[in-house]
Design a protein around this motif. Structure first.
Motif, PDB file in Angstrom:
ATOM      1  N   THR A  41      11.630   0.686  -8.879  1.00  0.00           N
ATOM      2  CA  THR A  41      11.657   1.127  -7.480  1.00  0.00           C
ATOM      3  C   THR A  41      10.353   1.818  -7.115  1.00  0.00           C
ATOM      4  N   ALA A  42       9.773   2.566  -8.053  1.00  0.00           N
ATOM      5  CA  ALA A  42       8.484   3.190  -7.773  1.00  0.00           C
ATOM      6  C   ALA A  42       7.447   2.111  -7.471  1.00  0.00           C
ATOM      7  N   ALA A  43       7.491   1.008  -8.211  1.00  0.00           N
ATOM      8  CA  ALA A  43       6.579  -0.109  -7.943  1.00  0.00           C
ATOM      9  C   ALA A  43       6.802  -0.639  -6.532  1.00  0.00           C
ATOM     10  N   GLY A  44       8.071  -0.696  -6.104  1.00  0.00           N
ATOM     11  CA  GLY A  44       8.372  -1.145  -4.745  1.00  0.00           C
ATOM     12  C   GLY A  44       7.736  -0.239  -3.707  1.00  0.00           C
ATOM     13  N   ILE A  45       7.820   1.076  -3.945  1.00  0.00           N
ATOM     14  CA  ILE A  45       7.229   2.028  -2.984  1.00  0.00           C
ATOM     15  C   ILE A  45       5.709   1.865  -2.948  1.00  0.00           C
ATOM     16  N   TRP A  46       5.101   1.655  -4.104  1.00  0.00           N
ATOM     17  CA  TRP A  46       3.645   1.433  -4.139  1.00  0.00           C
ATOM     18  C   TRP A  46       3.260   0.163  -3.389  1.00  0.00           C
ATOM     19  N   LEU A  47       4.142  -0.855  -3.463  1.00  0.00           N
ATOM     20  CA  LEU A  47       3.866  -2.087  -2.714  1.00  0.00           C
ATOM     21  C   LEU A  47       3.829  -1.788  -1.221  1.00  0.00           C
ATOM     22  N   LEU A  48       4.727  -0.882  -0.756  1.00  0.00           N
ATOM     23  CA  LEU A  48       4.728  -0.508   0.661  1.00  0.00           C
ATOM     24  C   LEU A  48       3.401   0.132   1.050  1.00  0.00           C
ATOM     25  N   LEU A  49       2.751   0.802   0.084  1.00  0.00           N
ATOM     26  CA  LEU A  49       1.461   1.444   0.344  1.00  0.00           C
ATOM     27  C   LEU A  49       0.296   0.472   0.219  1.00  0.00           C
ATOM     28  N   GLY A 116      -2.002  17.499   4.041  1.00  0.00           N
ATOM     29  CA  GLY A 116      -1.386  16.951   5.243  1.00  0.00           C
ATOM     30  C   GLY A 116      -2.298  15.976   5.969  1.00  0.00           C
ATOM     31  N   LEU A 117      -1.765  15.395   7.034  1.00  0.00           N
ATOM     32  CA  LEU A 117      -2.545  14.419   7.799  1.00  0.00           C
ATOM     33  C   LEU A 117      -3.746  15.078   8.464  1.00  0.00           C
ATOM     34  N   ALA A 118      -3.646  16.410   8.729  1.00  0.00           N
ATOM     35  CA  ALA A 118      -4.746  17.098   9.379  1.00  0.00           C
ATOM     36  C   ALA A 118      -5.976  17.133   8.486  1.00  0.00           C
ATOM     37  N   ARG A 119      -5.754  17.302   7.174  1.00  0.00           N
ATOM     38  CA  ARG A 119      -6.876  17.404   6.230  1.00  0.00           C
ATOM     39  C   ARG A 119      -7.356  16.025   5.807  1.00  0.00           C
ATOM     40  N   ILE A 120      -6.386  15.196   5.383  1.00  0.00           N
ATOM     41  CA  ILE A 120      -6.746  13.862   4.886  1.00  0.00           C
ATOM     42  C   ILE A 120      -6.116  12.844   5.830  1.00  0.00           C
ATOM     43  N   ALA A 122      -4.903   9.269   7.444  1.00  0.00           N
ATOM     44  CA  ALA A 122      -4.224   8.111   6.857  1.00  0.00           C
ATOM     45  C   ALA A 122      -5.248   7.029   6.538  1.00  0.00           C
ATOM     46  N   PRO A 123      -5.083   6.315   5.415  1.00  0.00           N
ATOM     47  CA  PRO A 123      -6.047   5.258   5.086  1.00  0.00           C
ATOM     48  C   PRO A 123      -6.044   4.186   6.156  1.00  0.00           C
TER      49      PRO A 123
END
Lengths: 211, 351
Positions: A41-49, A116-120, A122-123
């Motif tokens: 399942t972790a691999a699945g989440i990485w695929l979403l990324l 957070g999104l403020a510092r970094i 989104a790719p």
């Protein structure tokens, strides 16, 4: 919520459940199999990324090789779980303290204040033909060549050390050199012996032959 | 007809609202999956018949010839027979895992087909990391055998599972290295691009520049699918039937299906990566076609059957020696040779 969110939350629920079962399952083989599910399942989440190389490498290396060998060992052990669970309450304060400490550290680093999104931001999204694998390879073999090669050498030393530690010449080994086995000729194994027949002819047979 | 489809699509769009693109994509993909899996199941069924016929002829027998003309309905009769049988669950077994075993055996065998290209355009998922995905799926296939062997609570089944785990992990390395050579030549992990990189006739296919890797890949594939002469996981004469000794009826049949589906899969992969997939051997005379792919897969499958009728089973220590001390060094050396020659004027040999 968009479609991806549903996928993420269902994967996250499965991942958390599998992770919990790894430590609560009574049977060590079941625990190892839940760990496999967690990796998957972790691999699945990485695929979403869009990290398809890391996701597939996780399945290939951890699920396909490491966990198979892990199961190989766990299945053969006769683990007495009651003994393992002894002293649970004695260790709980210490374990709980370390657990809380680790959670606090993770919150400090990964919290919105620093991560957070403020510092970094989104790719940025990549085009459909963007190859994650090729990009990783290019980075590893150009900018990070030295650390990459060093890591490879460390791993090689670990392999050699593991083999050197476990390799021992066993006196009762029945090892046969395969080259010798292949080179065997008929004459090495078979000896033809000429033996004159010494057969006692039964009385009935001799009478039959006469008549 | 098109009006009917149009009205159907509109109905879907009004029912699901903003979710319609996701829903229609899912339904469309499911339909494509069925269109791949159903012919595959048919191919699996008739591969079992082909195996019995081919081995029959090799042993100067006729083979099954009672059900239908030339025994053509034999797979159907076998299937019905197995469906009617009771699935016995051993009393002290781990029931959930016992039933999960066959599922995990067959699921990766089918899942890997998602990235297999049949044509320049005919592929379910045209992903860039296709080769990695295939490697991951074939490495997951071992779980069916391990779980089945352990959950059966039987010593023979357990021995079979252990043998299979060690064997598959060993041969996977050689298989992976063989594929590294292919992706070095093709410069891509996408299976469709790997085929297109071999364009230009039979002497441009990768079997020629990567001949040692082709041989290693094919033999490793026989070992990965637990086929004779590497079928020590079953080993009828030593451990009865190995990992599936406790299975009966359809649960047993699923293991059987998985084995044959895996055979077709690895033959398909060998055809795509070393024999130019759907490309014609003489492109100036005969056009490329899906039929070429079928012919190549059939040719490779025949080798599987031929091996089974010819070779006696390997001894276990010899299997391990072949995998670790022969195949892995061969692939490593040939990868270095390919990489080195690519930097010389002879690099064109490897494209």
């Amino acid at each position: 919520m968009i479609f991806q969110d549903y996928v993420f939350y269902s994967l996250a629920v499965i991942l958390l459940f599998a992770g919990l079962r790894v430590i609560t399952a009574r049977n060590p083989v079941h625990a190892a199999l839940f760990l496999v599910l967690a990796f998957f399942t972790a691999a699945g989440i990485w695929l979403l990324l869009e990290a398809e190389f890391l996701a597939i490498a996780l399945v290939l290396v951890y699920v396909g090789a490491v966990m198979v060998l892990f199961l190989f060992v766990v299945m053969m052990l006769d683990i007495n779980l009651d003994k393992l669970r002894e002293g649970f309450w004695d260790y709980l304060p210490m374990a709980g303290f370390i657990g809380v400490l680790m959670a606090a550290e993770m919150v400090m680093i990964l919290g919105t204040k620093h991560f957070g999104l403020a510092r970094i931001s989104a790719p940025k999204a990549h085009a459909a033909d963007y190859s994650n694998t090729a990009e990783l390879g290019r980075q590893l073999y150009t900018d990070y060549l030295m650390p990459f090669e060093l890591a490879a050498v460390v791993l090689l030393v670990a392999i050699v050390a593991a083999i050197a530690l476990t390799l021992r010449d066993r006196k009762d080994s029945k090892f046969i050199n395969p080259a010798d086995q292949v080179r065997v000729k008929r004459a090495d194994r078979i000896r033809m012996v000429s033996m004159p027949a010494e057969v006692e002819v039964p009385a009935v047979e001799t009478e039959k032959a006469k008549s | 007809m098109s009006a009917f489809i149009q009205s159907f699509l509109e109905m879907g769009a009004t029912t699901f609202g903003s979710y319609w693109p996701a829903v229609s994509l899912t339904v469309w993909t499911l339909l494509k999956i069925v269109a791949i899996v159903l012919p595959l199941m048919g191919a699996v069924a008739y591969l079992t018949l082909a195996e019995r016929k081919v081995i029959g002829f090799m042993q100067v027998r006729i083979g099954p010839n009672r059900v239908g003309y030339f025994g053509l309905l034999q797979p159907l009769a076998d299937g019905i027979k197995l469906l009617m049988k009771e699935i016995i669950i051993p009393s002290e077994s781990s029931k959930g895992l016992f039933l999960l075993g066959p599922v995990l055996a067959i699921a990766p065998a089918f899942a890997a087909w998602a990235v297999v290209p049949f044509d320049p355009d005919l592929v379910l998922a045209n992903v860039d990391a296709g080769l990695l995905y295939i490697l991951a799926m074939t490495s997951v296939a071992v779980y069916g055998v391990i779980i089945a062997g352990w959950a059966s609570n039987s010593k023979y089944a357990f021995l079979g599972a252990l043998r299979s785990a060690a064997q598959i992990v060993s041969y996977e390395i050689a298989m992976g290295f063989a594929l590294v050579g292919v992706l070095m030549c093709a410069n891509s992990l996408n299976l469709g691009k790997i085929v297109m990189a071999q364009a230009g006739g039979i002497f441009e296919w990768y079997w020629l520049p990567l001949f040692p890797l082709f041989i290693v890949y094919f033999i490793s594939a026989v070992a990965e699918t637990n086929r004779a002469p590497f079928d020590v996981a079953e080993g009828e004469s030593e451990i009865v039937a190995g990992f599936h000794v406790e299975y009966s009826g359809m649960a047993f049949a699923v293991f059987f299906l998985a084995e044959y589906a895996n055979m077709i899969l690895v033959s398909m992969l060998a055809a795509i990566m070393f024999l130019g997939g759907w490309l014609s051997p003489f492109p100036s005379l005969i056009p490329d076609s899906f039929l070429w792919l079928l012919a190549k897969v059939g040719f490779l499958l025949f080798f599987f059957l031929w091996f089974r009728a010819t070779f006696p089973r390997y001894r276990y220590d010899q299997i391990m020696r072949l995998g670790w001390k022969v195949f892995i060094p061969i692939t490593l050396v040939w990868i270095i040779v390919v990489g080195g020659l690519m930097q010389t004027p002879w690099g064109y040999l490897f494209h």
